[in-house]
Design a protein around this motif. Structure first.
Motif, PDB file in Angstrom:
ATOM      1  N   ALA A  66       0.828  -1.211   0.000  1.00 44.48           N
ATOM      2  CA  ALA A  66       0.000   0.000   0.000  1.00 44.48           C
ATOM      3  C   ALA A  66       0.858   1.255   0.000  1.00 44.48           C
ATOM      4  CB  ALA A  66      -0.926  -0.001   1.210  1.00 44.48           C
ATOM      5  N   SER A  67       2.019   1.187   0.637  1.00 43.14           N
ATOM      6  CA  SER A  67       2.894   2.360   0.698  1.00 43.14           C
ATOM      7  C   SER A  67       3.524   2.677  -0.652  1.00 43.14           C
ATOM      8  CB  SER A  67       3.992   2.143   1.745  1.00 43.14           C
ATOM      9  OG  SER A  67       4.973   1.228   1.279  1.00 43.14           O
ATOM     10  N   ARG A  68       3.511   1.709  -1.567  1.00 49.55           N
ATOM     11  CA  ARG A  68       4.120   1.887  -2.879  1.00 49.55           C
ATOM     12  C   ARG A  68       3.097   2.150  -3.988  1.00 49.55           C
ATOM     13  NH1 ARG A  68       9.401   0.625  -2.961  1.00 49.55           N
ATOM     14  NH2 ARG A  68       9.377   0.406  -5.237  1.00 49.55           N
ATOM     15  N   VAL A  69       1.839   2.073  -3.652  1.00 48.82           N
ATOM     16  CA  VAL A  69       0.777   2.321  -4.634  1.00 48.82           C
ATOM     17  C   VAL A  69       0.425   3.806  -4.634  1.00 48.82           C
ATOM     18  CG1 VAL A  69      -1.642   1.867  -5.178  1.00 48.82           C
ATOM     19  CG2 VAL A  69      -0.152  -0.009  -4.476  1.00 48.82           C
ATOM     20  N   ASP A  70       0.188   4.355  -5.791  1.00 48.64           N
ATOM     21  CA  ASP A  70      -0.264   5.742  -5.898  1.00 48.64           C
ATOM     22  C   ASP A  70      -1.636   5.851  -5.245  1.00 48.64           C
ATOM     23  OD1 ASP A  70      -1.051   8.277  -6.560  1.00 48.64           O
ATOM     24  OD2 ASP A  70      -0.630   8.102  -8.701  1.00 48.64           O
ATOM     25  N   GLY A 357      -2.942  -2.060   6.536  1.00 48.73           N
ATOM     26  CA  GLY A 357      -3.169  -1.550   5.185  1.00 48.73           C
ATOM     27  C   GLY A 357      -3.387  -0.043   5.194  1.00 48.73           C
ATOM     28  N   GLU A 358      -4.146   0.436   6.166  1.00 46.19           N
ATOM     29  CA  GLU A 358      -4.375   1.877   6.288  1.00 46.19           C
ATOM     30  C   GLU A 358      -3.093   2.627   6.600  1.00 46.19           C
ATOM     31  OE1 GLU A 358      -8.906   1.143   7.998  1.00 46.19           O
ATOM     32  OE2 GLU A 358      -7.306   1.873   9.317  1.00 46.19           O
ATOM     33  N   MET A 359      -2.276   2.052   7.470  1.00 45.35           N
ATOM     34  CA  MET A 359      -0.995   2.682   7.789  1.00 45.35           C
ATOM     35  C   MET A 359      -0.087   2.711   6.556  1.00 45.35           C
ATOM     36  SD  MET A 359      -1.478   3.610  10.872  1.00 45.35           S
ATOM     37  CE  MET A 359      -3.189   3.784  10.344  1.00 45.35           C
ATOM     38  N   GLY A 360      -0.238   1.710   5.683  1.00 44.17           N
ATOM     39  CA  GLY A 360       0.503   1.700   4.430  1.00 44.17           C
ATOM     40  C   GLY A 360       0.090   2.858   3.528  1.00 44.17           C
ATOM     41  N   VAL A 361      -1.212   3.158   3.503  1.00 47.22           N
ATOM     42  CA  VAL A 361      -1.686   4.300   2.717  1.00 47.22           C
ATOM     43  C   VAL A 361      -1.085   5.593   3.264  1.00 47.22           C
ATOM     44  CG1 VAL A 361      -3.711   5.625   2.013  1.00 47.22           C
ATOM     45  CG2 VAL A 361      -3.822   3.124   2.095  1.00 47.22           C
ATOM     46  N   VAL A 362      -1.050   5.721   4.595  1.00 46.41           N
ATOM     47  CA  VAL A 362      -0.431   6.907   5.216  1.00 46.41           C
ATOM     48  C   VAL A 362       1.034   7.032   4.795  1.00 46.41           C
ATOM     49  CG1 VAL A 362       0.211   7.994   7.409  1.00 46.41           C
ATOM     50  CG2 VAL A 362      -2.014   6.872   7.182  1.00 46.41           C
ATOM     51  N   LEU A 363       1.756   5.916   4.837  1.00 48.99           N
ATOM     52  CA  LEU A 363       3.155   5.934   4.429  1.00 48.99           C
ATOM     53  C   LEU A 363       3.297   6.275   2.941  1.00 48.99           C
ATOM     54  CD1 LEU A 363       4.407   2.803   6.393  1.00 48.99           C
ATOM     55  CD2 LEU A 363       5.047   5.184   6.828  1.00 48.99           C
ATOM     56  N   GLY A 364       2.343   5.811   2.132  1.00 53.28           N
ATOM     57  CA  GLY A 364       2.349   6.160   0.723  1.00 53.28           C
ATOM     58  C   GLY A 364       2.182   7.659   0.507  1.00 53.28           C
ATOM     59  N   VAL A 365       1.283   8.271   1.267  1.00 53.10           N
ATOM     60  CA  VAL A 365       1.097   9.725   1.174  1.00 53.10           C
ATOM     61  C   VAL A 365       2.366  10.442   1.611  1.00 53.10           C
ATOM     62  CG1 VAL A 365      -0.227  11.687   2.046  1.00 53.10           C
ATOM     63  CG2 VAL A 365      -1.398   9.538   1.506  1.00 53.10           C
ATOM     64  N   SER A 366       3.042   9.900   2.637  1.00 52.51           N
ATOM     65  CA  SER A 366       4.262  10.540   3.142  1.00 52.51           C
ATOM     66  C   SER A 366       5.394  10.558   2.123  1.00 52.51           C
ATOM     67  CB  SER A 366       4.740   9.832   4.422  1.00 52.51           C
ATOM     68  OG  SER A 366       5.367   8.587   4.134  1.00 52.51           O
ATOM     69  N   ARG A 367       5.318   9.706   1.131  1.00 59.43           N
ATOM     70  CA  ARG A 367       6.349   9.699   0.078  1.00 59.43           C
ATOM     71  C   ARG A 367       6.259  10.923  -0.818  1.00 59.43           C
ATOM     72  NH1 ARG A 367       8.877   4.694  -0.625  1.00 59.43           N
ATOM     73  NH2 ARG A 367       7.794   2.861   0.239  1.00 59.43           N
ATOM     74  N   GLY A 368       5.118  11.583  -0.832  1.00 58.62           N
ATOM     75  CA  GLY A 368       4.923  12.726  -1.727  1.00 58.62           C
ATOM     76  C   GLY A 368       4.433  12.248  -3.072  1.00 58.62           C
ATOM     77  N   GLU A 369       4.581  13.083  -4.061  1.00 57.86           N
ATOM     78  CA  GLU A 369       4.111  12.750  -5.409  1.00 57.86           C
ATOM     79  C   GLU A 369       4.881  11.529  -5.952  1.00 57.86           C
ATOM     80  OE1 GLU A 369       1.671  13.795  -6.962  1.00 57.86           O
ATOM     81  OE2 GLU A 369       1.146  15.742  -6.102  1.00 57.86           O
ATOM     82  N   MET A 370       4.122  10.533  -6.436  1.00 59.18           N
ATOM     83  CA  MET A 370       4.724   9.325  -7.003  1.00 59.18           C
ATOM     84  C   MET A 370       4.451   9.271  -8.496  1.00 59.18           C
ATOM     85  SD  MET A 370       4.265   6.403  -4.057  1.00 59.18           S
ATOM     86  CE  MET A 370       2.501   6.432  -3.945  1.00 59.18           C
TER      87      MET A 370
END
Length: 370
Positions: A66-70, A357-370
């Motif tokens: 989830a952290s790697r998905v846009d 999974g939700e925490m993964g989405v948060v981490l994905g947002v923290s990456r910035g624009e992907m």
């Protein structure tokens, strides 16, 4: 697959460390709190821990993916996931009762699935989706109130039929926070309060079975010692556990109340075992971790690339924090017992995997624009 493995901006390490700490801490406490009741009920001291380890491993894999998905893909998935959650919430009403409630779908070969966990996820997605697309018109009733009220009304009605009061309160709280952050006018919240009173009256009239259920919970909260062997038993034993922990606790694994005194030490009342074994210091550590998770999440939201990402982060971290607050309040008898689990600590595969999974989405947002 190549897209998932491509180099991406780094995720927020403090948030990741907090999540991993909560998962590890939760597994250690579950191993201790569940051992006695698991041995008594199932003849295996690790009967609750073993599947939880599997769910944790699956959840961590899901978090990484989830952290790697846009995260913008959730714009398209928001309504379909809400529809799926409503179908599951309706289906669970036809399942056998457990402790007077119907909250779990039994899936042969897999175990149980709690639809309310999927509903929380779906509500955050749909609310974030609507607000991100209509943020300039959130002061209007037709945009800033009506669609949210309809979604929350349907979800809440289905959850009250289970009945799942704590889950209903949690979803209403998440929705209210997202509406407030999204820009819904304050006057609508005042009107919602008045409407809530009317909704309670309507629920009493339409669902009379809810009245004795709620009344019993209220009576046992006001005076649990009036029925020490019935409705008040769980609360009383929880308070004994908390009180006997003192400042530093009896020591990890040394709880006495987990030996069939606290009825659900592996689930809703695991925090009382934390207090007994680790004392006031351990309880403060648990609360502190949730506070830090919330604060770091808000920081990530403040630096999110867009409004949709910020709303997703706020929704998910508020869900965790609010659920932790409600659980601690129940265990300490601050509010009536509503049957709500402690995130990352309580036994429950659906909850743990959805949380990660939700925490993964948060981490994905923290990456910035992907």
């Amino acid at each position: 697959m190549k897209k998932l493995l491509r180099p991406l901006p780094g995720m927020d390490l403090p948030f990741l460390i907090l999540v991993l700490t909560l998962v590890g801490f939760g597994l250690v406490m579950l191993a201790s709190a569940s051992s006695a009741v698991a041995l008594y009920r199932r003849g295996d001291a690790w009967a609750y821990l073993r599947p939880q380890l599997l769910y944790a491993a699956l959840g961590l894999c899901g978090m990484w993916l989830a952290s790697r998905v846009d995260y913008h893909i959730f714009h398209k998935l928001a309504w379909p996931l809400l529809g799926l959650s409503l179908i599951l919430l309706a289906a669970v009403l036809f399942m056998p009762e457990y402790n007077g409630c119907r909250r779990w779908l039994v899936i042969p070969g897999f175990g149980t699935l709690q639809p309310s966990e999927i509903a929380k996820f779906a509500v955050v997605l749909v609310f974030s989706h609507i607000i991100a697309l209509n943020h300039d018109r959130m002061k209007d009733f037709s945009v800033g109130v009506l669609p949210f009220a309809l979604v929350l009304g349907v979800v809440a009605a289905l959850m009250l039929l289970e009945p799942h009061l704590s889950g209903t309160v949690l979803i209403l709280g998440i929705g209210a926070v997202l509406m407030f952050v999204g820009g819904t006018g304050l006057r609508w919240f005042l009107l919602a309060g008045a409407g809530g009173v009317g909704a309670i009256g309507a629920a009493v009239a339409v669902m009379p079975d809810l009245v004795p259920y709620a009344a019993d919970r209220l009576r046992s909260w006001l005076d649990p010692f009036a029925d020490p062997l019935g409705d008040g038993h769980q609360t009383i034993q929880s308070l004994y556990a908390i009180g006997s922990g003192g400042a530093t606790g009896l020591g990890l694994g040394e709880s006495r109340q987990k030996h069939l005194f606290v009825p659900e030490p592996q689930n809703d009342f695991i925090f009382s075992i934390v207090c007994e074994e680790l004392g006031f210091v351990g309880a403060c550590a648990v609360v502190g971790l949730f506070v830090l998770l919330l604060c770091r999440g808000i920081t990530i939201a403040a630096h999110a690339p867009d409004r949709f990402g910020a709303l997703l982060v706020v929704g998910f971290v508020v869900q965790v924090a609010l659920q932790a607050v409600l659980n601690v309040a129940v265990v300490t008898n601050t509010i009536p017992n509503t049957g709500i689990s402690l995130p990352f600590f309580s036994s429950g595969g659906t909850s743990l995997m959805m949380l990660l999974g939700e925490m993964g989405v948060v981490l994905g947002v923290s990456r910035g624009e992907m």
